[in-house]
Design an enzyme around this catalytic site. Sequence first.
Site, mmCIF file in Angstrom:
data_model
loop_
_atom_site.group_PDB
_atom_site.id
_atom_site.type_symbol
_atom_site.label_atom_id
_atom_site.label_comp_id
_atom_site.label_asym_id
_atom_site.label_seq_id
_atom_site.Cartn_x
_atom_site.Cartn_y
_atom_site.Cartn_z
ATOM 1 N N ASP A 13 0.851 -1.198 0.000
ATOM 2 C CA ASP A 13 0.000 0.000 0.000
ATOM 3 C C ASP A 13 0.886 1.247 0.000
ATOM 4 O OD1 ASP A 13 -2.999 1.018 0.764
ATOM 5 O OD2 ASP A 13 -1.490 2.235 1.765
ATOM 6 N N ASP A 107 -3.790 2.318 -5.296
ATOM 7 C CA ASP A 107 -2.514 2.367 -4.568
ATOM 8 C C ASP A 107 -2.206 1.119 -3.752
ATOM 9 O OD1 ASP A 107 -4.122 2.731 -2.211
ATOM 10 O OD2 ASP A 107 -2.513 3.942 -1.336
ATOM 11 N N GLU A 108 -2.980 0.055 -3.910
ATOM 12 C CA GLU A 108 -2.669 -1.129 -3.110
ATOM 13 C C GLU A 108 -3.089 -2.420 -3.797
ATOM 14 O OE1 GLU A 108 -5.457 -1.907 0.405
ATOM 15 O OE2 GLU A 108 -5.895 0.165 -0.129
HETATM 16 N N1 DCP Z 1 -8.982 8.193 -1.261
HETATM 17 C C1 DCP Z 1 -10.132 8.883 -1.624
HETATM 18 N N2 DCP Z 1 -11.224 8.900 -0.783
HETATM 19 C C2 DCP Z 1 -11.187 8.239 0.402
HETATM 20 C C3 DCP Z 1 -10.045 7.534 0.786
HETATM 21 C C4 DCP Z 1 -8.946 7.535 -0.080
HETATM 22 O O1 DCP Z 1 -10.155 9.485 -2.683
HETATM 23 N N3 DCP Z 1 -12.250 8.272 1.206
HETATM 24 C C5 DCP Z 1 -7.812 8.236 -2.154
HETATM 25 C C6 DCP Z 1 -6.794 9.217 -1.667
HETATM 26 C C7 DCP Z 1 -5.690 8.411 -1.070
HETATM 27 C C8 DCP Z 1 -5.788 7.122 -1.852
HETATM 28 O O2 DCP Z 1 -7.167 6.971 -2.191
HETATM 29 O O3 DCP Z 1 -4.421 9.022 -1.186
HETATM 30 C C9 DCP Z 1 -5.317 5.924 -1.075
HETATM 31 O O4 DCP Z 1 -6.088 5.777 0.107
HETATM 32 P P1 DCP Z 1 -5.472 5.189 1.429
HETATM 33 O O5 DCP Z 1 -6.606 4.835 2.310
HETATM 34 O O6 DCP Z 1 -4.497 4.119 1.107
HETATM 35 O O7 DCP Z 1 -4.746 6.424 2.118
HETATM 36 P P2 DCP Z 1 -3.372 7.123 1.793
HETATM 37 O O8 DCP Z 1 -2.581 6.386 0.770
HETATM 38 O O9 DCP Z 1 -3.644 8.558 1.469
HETATM 39 O O10 DCP Z 1 -2.619 7.098 3.193
HETATM 40 P P3 DCP Z 1 -1.942 5.853 3.957
HETATM 41 O O11 DCP Z 1 -0.498 6.199 4.059
HETATM 42 O O12 DCP Z 1 -2.600 5.826 5.291
HETATM 43 O O13 DCP Z 1 -2.210 4.621 3.162
HETATM 44 CA CA CA Z 2 -2.204 4.162 0.923
HETATM 45 CA CA CA Z 3 -4.882 2.159 0.003
#
Ligand code: DCP
Ligand code: CA
Ligand code: CA
Length: 362
Positions: A13, A107-108
Amino acid sequence: MSTVPHRKIIHVDMDAFFTSVEQRDNPALKGKPIAVGGSSKRGVIAAASYEARKYGVRSAMPGAQAAKLCPHLIFVPHRFDAYREVSDQIREVFAEYTDLIEPLSLDEAFLDVTENKLQLKSAINIANQIRRKIEERTQLTASAGVSINKFLAKIASDVNKPNGLTVIMPDEVESFLEQLEIDKFFGVGKATSAKMKAMGIFTGADLKKYSMVELAERFGKFGRYIYNAVRGEDNRPVKANRIRKSISKETTYDTNLITYDSVKDALQNLTIQLHKSAAKRNILGRTINLKFRFGDFQTLTRSKTINHFTNDADLITKVSLELVEEIDFSEKGVRLLGVGLSNLNTELKANYQLVFNFPEGN
Ligand code: DCP
Ligand code: CA
Ligand code: CA
């Protein structure tokens, strides 16, 4: 002891995905609290940088609330093309090790590396190589979890975030899950968590006190699932789900097409078929792809990206004909013609829908 050898599952991720891409591409944003999306009065934030999270700013939070928590928060508009490009890059890295890749979002992904293309024994080694390659190729960091099933790998990837690797070895599974807070269980959302806490369930050990029947009564299918999961049992396979990346129609002609008008007619025919097929599946695309195979079997492709999503037959024909202008087929004739769409709207949606396909109990 079971005689079946354990699977080797990795969950990867990206760290603070959207905001990390923005900070990478605009150095002025590095080290600053930023949010992607949500700047308009009614919008919600898609992502928050780690600097912003210190103030309590989170994904899916209304922009106005975020600005209150962190007055110097910088709002950045999203750039899906940039995120998709990174997403493609990381999937290329995964594919160097296995074809058993199940993306959960841009992203994962889960990877099953029990058998892998490089015949590597150690999944930990593979996870480290993947994290290194991702950083080299994208200048972004990822976290990874390694364990014996999807449930554990997913939870593990979150433990040492950001830029961390967590391994849960088979003999550590039981104690790891017993001490784990219930909110950290993959699939336990807010509503389920509240219900569980009302039942006195705060950790895996608390959860284990309930029988399968009791959990099934309260949480249905998810109850049965979590009964097994807290015992380290989750036999769901890593499913290589093919997300459609394009749609097209093509025809081979009995006699080669020589004149512009015959090609134009053929194209109009194809785009009508393409439109029907795309509309039936709610597919729109931004890139129009044209394929020519000449009388001598030489094949040529051309594409053009427009600035909005479409499946309109007339527009696709118009753009295709612009591409046809650049092709000289008068001598060899056209044996096969194809027209298609890529850069699809469904690709993005599919990525996000998958996140919510997990069996939730509420
Ligand atoms: N995303 C979105 N709406 C949401 C949650 C996430 O558009 N309700 C998008 C933005 C994030 C991406 O998906 O950057 C990936 O979500 P993650 O939950 O993996 O969160 P992040 O990558 O931002 O942070 P982390 O380091 O906690 O994984
Ligand atoms: Ca992420
Ligand atoms: Ca993610």
